[in-house]
Motif scaffolding. Structure first.
Motif, PDB file in Angstrom:
ATOM      1  N   THR A  30     -11.618   2.561  -9.109  1.00 35.27           N
ATOM      2  CA  THR A  30     -12.192   3.906  -9.016  1.00 35.27           C
ATOM      3  C   THR A  30     -11.091   4.870  -8.598  1.00 35.27           C
ATOM      4  OG1 THR A  30     -12.749   3.702  -6.673  1.00 35.27           O
ATOM      5  CG2 THR A  30     -14.425   2.962  -8.273  1.00 35.27           C
ATOM      6  N   ASP A  31     -11.359   6.157  -8.740  1.00 36.87           N
ATOM      7  CA  ASP A  31     -10.383   7.164  -8.315  1.00 36.87           C
ATOM      8  C   ASP A  31     -10.019   6.969  -6.844  1.00 36.87           C
ATOM      9  OD1 ASP A  31     -10.750   8.230 -10.842  1.00 36.87           O
ATOM     10  OD2 ASP A  31     -12.106   9.802 -10.144  1.00 36.87           O
ATOM     11  N   GLU A  32     -11.051   6.813  -6.024  1.00 39.78           N
ATOM     12  CA  GLU A  32     -10.835   6.668  -4.583  1.00 39.78           C
ATOM     13  C   GLU A  32     -10.026   5.421  -4.257  1.00 39.78           C
ATOM     14  OE1 GLU A  32     -13.704   5.815  -0.863  1.00 39.78           O
ATOM     15  OE2 GLU A  32     -14.240   7.585  -2.056  1.00 39.78           O
ATOM     16  N   GLU A  33     -10.348   4.313  -4.891  1.00 42.85           N
ATOM     17  CA  GLU A  33      -9.641   3.056  -4.651  1.00 42.85           C
ATOM     18  C   GLU A  33      -8.181   3.165  -5.106  1.00 42.85           C
ATOM     19  OE1 GLU A  33      -8.845  -1.002  -3.683  1.00 42.85           O
ATOM     20  OE2 GLU A  33     -10.349   0.427  -3.006  1.00 42.85           O
ATOM     21  N   ALA A  34      -7.954   3.718  -6.272  1.00 41.15           N
ATOM     22  CA  ALA A  34      -6.585   3.871  -6.776  1.00 41.15           C
ATOM     23  C   ALA A  34      -5.769   4.754  -5.831  1.00 41.15           C
ATOM     24  CB  ALA A  34      -6.604   4.465  -8.181  1.00 41.15           C
ATOM     25  N   ARG A  35      -6.355   5.847  -5.399  1.00 36.58           N
ATOM     26  CA  ARG A  35      -5.670   6.764  -4.478  1.00 36.58           C
ATOM     27  C   ARG A  35      -5.336   6.060  -3.171  1.00 36.58           C
ATOM     28  NH1 ARG A  35      -9.576   9.911  -4.039  1.00 36.58           N
ATOM     29  NH2 ARG A  35      -9.178  10.822  -6.080  1.00 36.58           N
ATOM     30  N   ARG A  36      -6.307   5.352  -2.611  1.00 40.76           N
ATOM     31  CA  ARG A  36      -6.102   4.648  -1.344  1.00 40.76           C
ATOM     32  C   ARG A  36      -4.991   3.605  -1.465  1.00 40.76           C
ATOM     33  NH1 ARG A  36      -7.089   0.033   0.632  1.00 40.76           N
ATOM     34  NH2 ARG A  36      -8.384  -0.703  -1.086  1.00 40.76           N
ATOM     35  N   ARG A  37      -5.006   2.852  -2.550  1.00 41.72           N
ATOM     36  CA  ARG A  37      -3.998   1.800  -2.736  1.00 41.72           C
ATOM     37  C   ARG A  37      -2.608   2.390  -2.944  1.00 41.72           C
ATOM     38  NH1 ARG A  37      -6.629  -2.579  -6.659  1.00 41.72           N
ATOM     39  NH2 ARG A  37      -4.510  -3.389  -6.558  1.00 41.72           N
ATOM     40  N   VAL A  38      -2.498   3.501  -3.656  1.00 38.61           N
ATOM     41  CA  VAL A  38      -1.195   4.143  -3.850  1.00 38.61           C
ATOM     42  C   VAL A  38      -0.688   4.687  -2.520  1.00 38.61           C
ATOM     43  CG1 VAL A  38      -0.004   6.062  -4.977  1.00 38.61           C
ATOM     44  CG2 VAL A  38      -1.551   4.622  -6.295  1.00 38.61           C
ATOM     45  N   VAL A  39      -1.566   5.309  -1.755  1.00 42.47           N
ATOM     46  CA  VAL A  39      -1.161   5.828  -0.438  1.00 42.47           C
ATOM     47  C   VAL A  39      -0.673   4.683   0.447  1.00 42.47           C
ATOM     48  CG1 VAL A  39      -2.027   6.889   1.698  1.00 42.47           C
ATOM     49  CG2 VAL A  39      -2.569   7.920  -0.516  1.00 42.47           C
ATOM     50  N   GLU A  40      -1.376   3.560   0.440  1.00 36.79           N
ATOM     51  CA  GLU A  40      -0.941   2.394   1.224  1.00 36.79           C
ATOM     52  C   GLU A  40       0.401   1.867   0.739  1.00 36.79           C
ATOM     53  OE1 GLU A  40      -4.073  -0.513   1.043  1.00 36.79           O
ATOM     54  OE2 GLU A  40      -5.387   0.669   2.349  1.00 36.79           O
ATOM     55  N   SER A  41       0.578   1.804  -0.576  1.00 38.13           N
ATOM     56  CA  SER A  41       1.829   1.277  -1.140  1.00 38.13           C
ATOM     57  C   SER A  41       3.044   2.110  -0.754  1.00 38.13           C
ATOM     58  CB  SER A  41       1.748   1.227  -2.662  1.00 38.13           C
ATOM     59  OG  SER A  41       0.853   0.255  -3.099  1.00 38.13           O
ATOM     60  N   TYR A  42       2.834   3.402  -0.591  1.00 42.88           N
ATOM     61  CA  TYR A  42       3.954   4.311  -0.335  1.00 42.88           C
ATOM     62  C   TYR A  42       3.906   4.896   1.067  1.00 42.88           C
ATOM     63  CZ  TYR A  42       4.924   3.626  -5.184  1.00 42.88           C
ATOM     64  OH  TYR A  42       5.233   3.036  -6.384  1.00 42.88           O
ATOM     65  N   SER A  43       3.353   4.149   2.023  1.00 39.29           N
ATOM     66  CA  SER A  43       3.234   4.655   3.386  1.00 39.29           C
ATOM     67  C   SER A  43       4.598   4.999   3.999  1.00 39.29           C
ATOM     68  CB  SER A  43       2.485   3.660   4.272  1.00 39.29           C
ATOM     69  OG  SER A  43       3.171   2.431   4.334  1.00 39.29           O
ATOM     70  N   GLU A  44       5.627   4.236   3.660  1.00 42.56           N
ATOM     71  CA  GLU A  44       6.966   4.552   4.188  1.00 42.56           C
ATOM     72  C   GLU A  44       7.477   5.875   3.626  1.00 42.56           C
ATOM     73  OE1 GLU A  44       9.956   1.493   4.140  1.00 42.56           O
ATOM     74  OE2 GLU A  44       8.452  -0.057   4.583  1.00 42.56           O
ATOM     75  N   ALA A  45       7.234   6.120   2.362  1.00 45.60           N
ATOM     76  CA  ALA A  45       7.658   7.385   1.749  1.00 45.60           C
ATOM     77  C   ALA A  45       6.917   8.553   2.392  1.00 45.60           C
ATOM     78  CB  ALA A  45       7.416   7.373   0.244  1.00 45.60           C
ATOM     79  N   LEU A  46       5.664   8.342   2.759  1.00 41.50           N
ATOM     80  CA  LEU A  46       4.874   9.410   3.370  1.00 41.50           C
ATOM     81  C   LEU A  46       5.377   9.763   4.766  1.00 41.50           C
ATOM     82  CD1 LEU A  46       1.358   8.365   2.142  1.00 41.50           C
ATOM     83  CD2 LEU A  46       2.702  10.330   1.399  1.00 41.50           C
ATOM     84  N   ASP A  47       6.098   8.837   5.396  1.00 43.68           N
ATOM     85  CA  ASP A  47       6.691   9.106   6.707  1.00 43.68           C
ATOM     86  C   ASP A  47       8.040   9.798   6.606  1.00 43.68           C
ATOM     87  OD1 ASP A  47       4.546   7.976   8.056  1.00 43.68           O
ATOM     88  OD2 ASP A  47       5.466   5.977   8.135  1.00 43.68           O
ATOM     89  N   ASP A  48       8.569   9.913   5.395  1.00 40.08           N
ATOM     90  CA  ASP A  48       9.879  10.523   5.170  1.00 40.08           C
ATOM     91  C   ASP A  48       9.689  11.962   4.703  1.00 40.08           C
ATOM     92  OD1 ASP A  48      12.262  11.443   3.894  1.00 40.08           O
ATOM     93  OD2 ASP A  48      12.896   9.379   3.562  1.00 40.08           O
ATOM     94  N   PRO A  49      10.168  12.944   5.490  1.00 38.28           N
ATOM     95  CA  PRO A  49       9.958  14.350   5.111  1.00 38.28           C
ATOM     96  C   PRO A  49      10.619  14.737   3.790  1.00 38.28           C
ATOM     97  CG  PRO A  49      11.271  14.199   7.134  1.00 38.28           C
ATOM     98  CD  PRO A  49      10.875  12.806   6.756  1.00 38.28           C
ATOM     99  N   GLY A  50      11.577  13.977   3.329  1.00 40.04           N
ATOM    100  CA  GLY A  50      12.206  14.267   2.042  1.00 40.04           C
ATOM    101  C   GLY A  50      11.468  13.659   0.868  1.00 40.04           C
ATOM    102  N   GLU A  51      10.686  12.604   1.123  1.00 38.76           N
ATOM    103  CA  GLU A  51       9.972  11.925   0.045  1.00 38.76           C
ATOM    104  C   GLU A  51       8.489  12.263  -0.012  1.00 38.76           C
ATOM    105  OE1 GLU A  51      10.855   7.725   0.393  1.00 38.76           O
ATOM    106  OE2 GLU A  51      12.673   7.990  -0.788  1.00 38.76           O
TER     107      GLU A  51
END
Length: 117
Positions: A30-51
């Protein structure tokens, strides 16, 4: 990860986010599941202000092109544009620089986020 041009999808991170989200949707998530899984996959990038700006803009563009743009993702992307946040592949690469010409003013922003525009 790297960037080889000025466009958003001239960045490895942006391409990876786009590809992973598309694959999840194609596999039946689902949209929600895909979004959640992508956010989890890129959690390190989300902590980087440049990424993080690259991640949110890539996800917003990808969701939008698939007709699945989530309001929270849209608002994060618009916030990045309004603030002029830049990261690799997003805008000017100089430290402390801002994206030129990317500010929304009053009703212009409203027009961009209103249905049918």
């Amino acid at each position: 990860m790297g960037a080889w041009g000025p466009g958003l999808f001239s960045d490895d991170l942006a391409c990876d986010v786009r590809d992973e989200y598309r694959e999840l949707i194609e596999d039946g998530a689902t949209d929600e599941e895909a979004r959640r899984r992508v956010v989890e996959s890129y959690s390190e990038a989300l902590d980087d202000p440049g990424e993080a700006p690259v991640f949110w803009l890539a996800l917003a563009v990808t969701e939008s092109k698939l007709g699945r743009l989530d309001a929270v993702v849209r608002d994060r992307a618009l916030g990045i544009i309004e603030r002029g946040d830049d990261g690799p592949g997003v805008g000017v690469q100089e430290e402390g620089s801002r994206l030129p010409g990317c500010r929304f003013h009053g009703s212009r922003r409203h027009d961009r986020t209103s249905p049918g525009r």
